[in-house]
Design a protein around this motif. Structure first.
Motif, PDB file in Angstrom:
ATOM      1  N   GLY A 160      23.004  43.425 -95.407  1.00  0.00           N
ATOM      2  CA  GLY A 160      22.823  43.814 -94.034  1.00  0.00           C
ATOM      3  C   GLY A 160      21.452  42.769 -93.817  1.00  0.00           C
ATOM      4  O   GLY A 160      20.993  41.938 -92.663  1.00  0.00           O
ATOM      5  N   THR A 161      21.010  41.774 -94.721  1.00  0.00           N
ATOM      6  CA  THR A 161      20.616  40.593 -94.513  1.00  0.00           C
ATOM      7  C   THR A 161      20.959  39.445 -94.243  1.00  0.00           C
ATOM      8  O   THR A 161      20.765  38.766 -94.286  1.00  0.00           O
ATOM      9  N   ASP A 162      22.108  39.008 -95.197  1.00  0.00           N
ATOM     10  CA  ASP A 162      22.484  38.387 -95.135  1.00  0.00           C
ATOM     11  C   ASP A 162      24.238  38.508 -95.523  1.00  0.00           C
ATOM     12  O   ASP A 162      24.651  38.740 -96.702  1.00  0.00           O
ATOM     13  N   PRO A 163      25.146  37.850 -94.569  1.00  0.00           N
ATOM     14  CA  PRO A 163      26.826  37.868 -94.937  1.00  0.00           C
ATOM     15  C   PRO A 163      27.228  37.468 -96.540  1.00  0.00           C
ATOM     16  O   PRO A 163      28.471  37.576 -96.849  1.00  0.00           O
ATOM     17  N   THR A 164      26.547  36.008 -96.818  1.00  0.00           N
ATOM     18  CA  THR A 164      26.320  35.585 -97.411  1.00  0.00           C
ATOM     19  C   THR A 164      26.881  36.192 -99.021  1.00  0.00           C
ATOM     20  O   THR A 164      27.393  35.504-100.153  1.00  0.00           O
ATOM     21  N   THR A 165      26.008  36.744 -99.269  1.00  0.00           N
ATOM     22  CA  THR A 165      25.833  37.807-100.116  1.00  0.00           C
ATOM     23  C   THR A 165      27.520  38.807-100.287  1.00  0.00           C
ATOM     24  O   THR A 165      27.499  38.567-101.778  1.00  0.00           O
ATOM     25  N   ALA A 166      27.783  38.838 -99.517  1.00  0.00           N
ATOM     26  CA  ALA A 166      29.773  39.174 -99.770  1.00  0.00           C
ATOM     27  C   ALA A 166      30.646  38.473-100.357  1.00  0.00           C
ATOM     28  O   ALA A 166      31.206  39.381-101.551  1.00  0.00           O
ATOM     29  N   LEU A 167      30.045  37.084-100.371  1.00  0.00           N
ATOM     30  CA  LEU A 167      31.452  35.684-100.650  1.00  0.00           C
ATOM     31  C   LEU A 167      30.432  35.804-102.882  1.00  0.00           C
ATOM     32  O   LEU A 167      31.808  35.459-103.455  1.00  0.00           O
ATOM     33  N   LEU A 168      28.746  36.569-102.943  1.00  0.00           N
ATOM     34  CA  LEU A 168      29.575  36.287-104.178  1.00  0.00           C
ATOM     35  C   LEU A 168      29.265  36.773-104.595  1.00  0.00           C
ATOM     36  O   LEU A 168      29.140  37.127-105.957  1.00  0.00           O
ATOM     37  N   ALA A 169      29.233  38.548-104.367  1.00  0.00           N
ATOM     38  CA  ALA A 169      29.863  39.497-105.183  1.00  0.00           C
ATOM     39  C   ALA A 169      30.907  39.937-105.381  1.00  0.00           C
ATOM     40  O   ALA A 169      31.355  40.328-106.175  1.00  0.00           O
ATOM     41  N   GLY A 170      31.916  39.507-104.048  1.00  0.00           N
ATOM     42  CA  GLY A 170      33.162  39.604-104.219  1.00  0.00           C
ATOM     43  C   GLY A 170      33.898  40.669-102.799  1.00  0.00           C
ATOM     44  O   GLY A 170      33.266  41.359-102.904  1.00  0.00           O
ATOM     45  N   HIS A 171      34.771  39.729-102.458  1.00  0.00           N
ATOM     46  CA  HIS A 171      35.123  40.568-101.013  1.00  0.00           C
ATOM     47  C   HIS A 171      36.978  40.183-101.110  1.00  0.00           C
ATOM     48  O   HIS A 171      37.246  39.921-102.161  1.00  0.00           O
ATOM     49  N   SER A 172      37.434  41.063-100.107  1.00  0.00           N
ATOM     50  CA  SER A 172      38.542  40.884-100.010  1.00  0.00           C
ATOM     51  C   SER A 172      38.852  39.440-100.062  1.00  0.00           C
ATOM     52  O   SER A 172      39.747  38.929 -99.276  1.00  0.00           O
ATOM     53  N   SER A 173      38.779  38.137-100.883  1.00  0.00           N
ATOM     54  CA  SER A 173      39.141  36.924-100.566  1.00  0.00           C
ATOM     55  C   SER A 173      40.237  36.916-101.986  1.00  0.00           C
ATOM     56  O   SER A 173      40.676  35.275-101.518  1.00  0.00           O
ATOM     57  N   GLY A 174      40.787  37.608-102.765  1.00  0.00           N
ATOM     58  CA  GLY A 174      42.192  37.309-103.351  1.00  0.00           C
ATOM     59  C   GLY A 174      41.813  36.672-104.414  1.00  0.00           C
ATOM     60  O   GLY A 174      42.283  36.479-105.818  1.00  0.00           O
ATOM     61  N   LEU A 175      39.760  36.335-105.116  1.00  0.00           N
ATOM     62  CA  LEU A 175      39.669  35.955-106.833  1.00  0.00           C
ATOM     63  C   LEU A 175      39.608  36.738-107.681  1.00  0.00           C
ATOM     64  O   LEU A 175      38.413  38.250-107.735  1.00  0.00           O
ATOM     65  N   THR A 176      40.974  36.579-108.480  1.00  0.00           N
ATOM     66  CA  THR A 176      40.802  37.927-109.567  1.00  0.00           C
ATOM     67  C   THR A 176      38.995  37.813-110.379  1.00  0.00           C
ATOM     68  O   THR A 176      37.904  36.631-109.823  1.00  0.00           O
TER      69      THR A 176
END
Length: 350
Positions: free
Chosen positions: A96-112
């Protein structure tokens, strides 16, 4: 309870003792969001044990369950304010503070999980991670556990196609809450402790939470008939350990490096433990009373297409988001040759 690593003990004897010789014993309070389960009892304890070993016994970490050192969903605030010296946390709780956290936590990016570890430790991810947390949140942070591929849904409705997903009353959080809404679901954010009763009473149709190992003790499989796979919404990710900046600056460079090393050891060992335990937990689902449903490939492709659009939109206006996204996309391009010479895991000799 997790058994201390002989590897870490050996490193602690050769490195940790030398760098902390003569230091006074230090006791740190660790805040977590976890009420129990493997993330608290295995992974957080694993990291604490490694820190103790690498410091030659000079740093003792007392682990507190979620809610005892501030809000379970605001662990970063507890560390930043000094209520806790250190944490074991999920960076996406700060989405909620910054969406960049999703990239570092893991999202529907396809990275195993395996790809995430390679990007983090060989592709520049860990440096971005620490710089980002210090710049945006005033805490020092680094990965200290890996997250396995999640179950897509425990659901009382069969979901296989995009059409099935339309109007689904879905418990989720973070980036996937936005993306699932864009794909037609009706999303609800609620704490993990409320999911079972919400599924049982029909307040929600479906929920996503974690990997097979993490979901097993929740009992979701008892109140939801369908188990939907694969977890393309969260194909891999990380948990983090955060250190209060004042505490961090009071450490020597060697002590700081030992904390990072404790995190890296914990990532590797959590990957071994969770990956193996996921196999057993998933087999219980397959052999049990639930019906396993595999997502239609067209739906999976649509999820990835919508994710790319979502990523591009945030990257236009968010410098940090753009930096991390570019790094991950460059890594994915490098990984595109992987299937040409590496055999798929779990398929040989079957």
């Amino acid at each position: 309870m997790y058994k201390k690593s002989k590897i870490a003990l050996a490193i602690g004897l050769s490195v940790g003792l030398a760098t902390t010789a003569g230091a006074a014993e230090t006791n740190w309070r660790m805040a977590t969001p976890w009420s129990g389960g493997p993330w608290l009892e295995r992974d957080a304890q694993m990291f604490a044990d490694h820190v103790n070993d690498l410091s030659g016994g000079e740093i003792e970490i007392e682990i507190f369950p979620g809610g005892t050192l501030g809000s379970a969903l605001k662990v970063t605030n507890s560390v930043k304010s000094g209520v806790a010296d250190i944490s074991h946390n999920y960076i996406n709780y700060d989405y909620g503070t910054d969406p960049t956290t999703a990239l570092l936590a893991g999202h529907s990016s396809g990275l195993t999980p395996e790809e995430f570890m390679m990007w983090m430790y060989q592709g520049g991810g860990v440096e971005l991670y620490e710089e980002y947390r210090r710049d945006m949140f005033d805490v020092v942070a680094f990965p200290c556990a890996i997250l396995g591929t999640e179950i897509f849904l425990h659901s009382n409705k069969r979901v296989e196609t995009l059409e099935d997903f339309q109007g689904l009353r879905l418990r989720t959080s973070g980036a996937w809450s936005e993306l699932a809404s864009r794909l037609g679901a009706s999303t609800v954010v609620m704490s993990g402790g409320d999911i079972y009763s919400a599924l049982e009473r029909g307040v929600i149709d479906a929920a996503e939470w974690g990997s097979p190992e993490m979901n097993r003790p929740t009992g979701f499989q008892e109140v939801a008939q369908y188990v939907i796979v694969p977890g393309v919404h969260q194909s891999g990710g990380f948990l983090e350990c955060q250190v209060n900046e004042e505490v961090w600056t009071g450490l020597s460079e060697d002590e700081q490096d030992n904390l990072r090393l404790a995190g890296k050891l914990s990532v590797f060992e959590s990957w071994l433990a969770s990956s193996y335990d996921d196999l057993d937990a998933y087999e219980e689902l397959v052999s049990g009373e639930n019906e396993i449903v595999h997502l239609d490939q067209d739906f999976i492709d649509t999820i990835y297409e919508e994710t790319a659009k979502w990523e591009d939109e945030y990257a236009e206006d968010n410098e940090w988001f753009a930096r991390v996204l570019e790094s991950q996309r460059d890594f994915k391009e490098t990984m595109s040759a992987w299937p040409e010479y590496r055999l798929p895991i779990g398929t040989m000799g079957r």
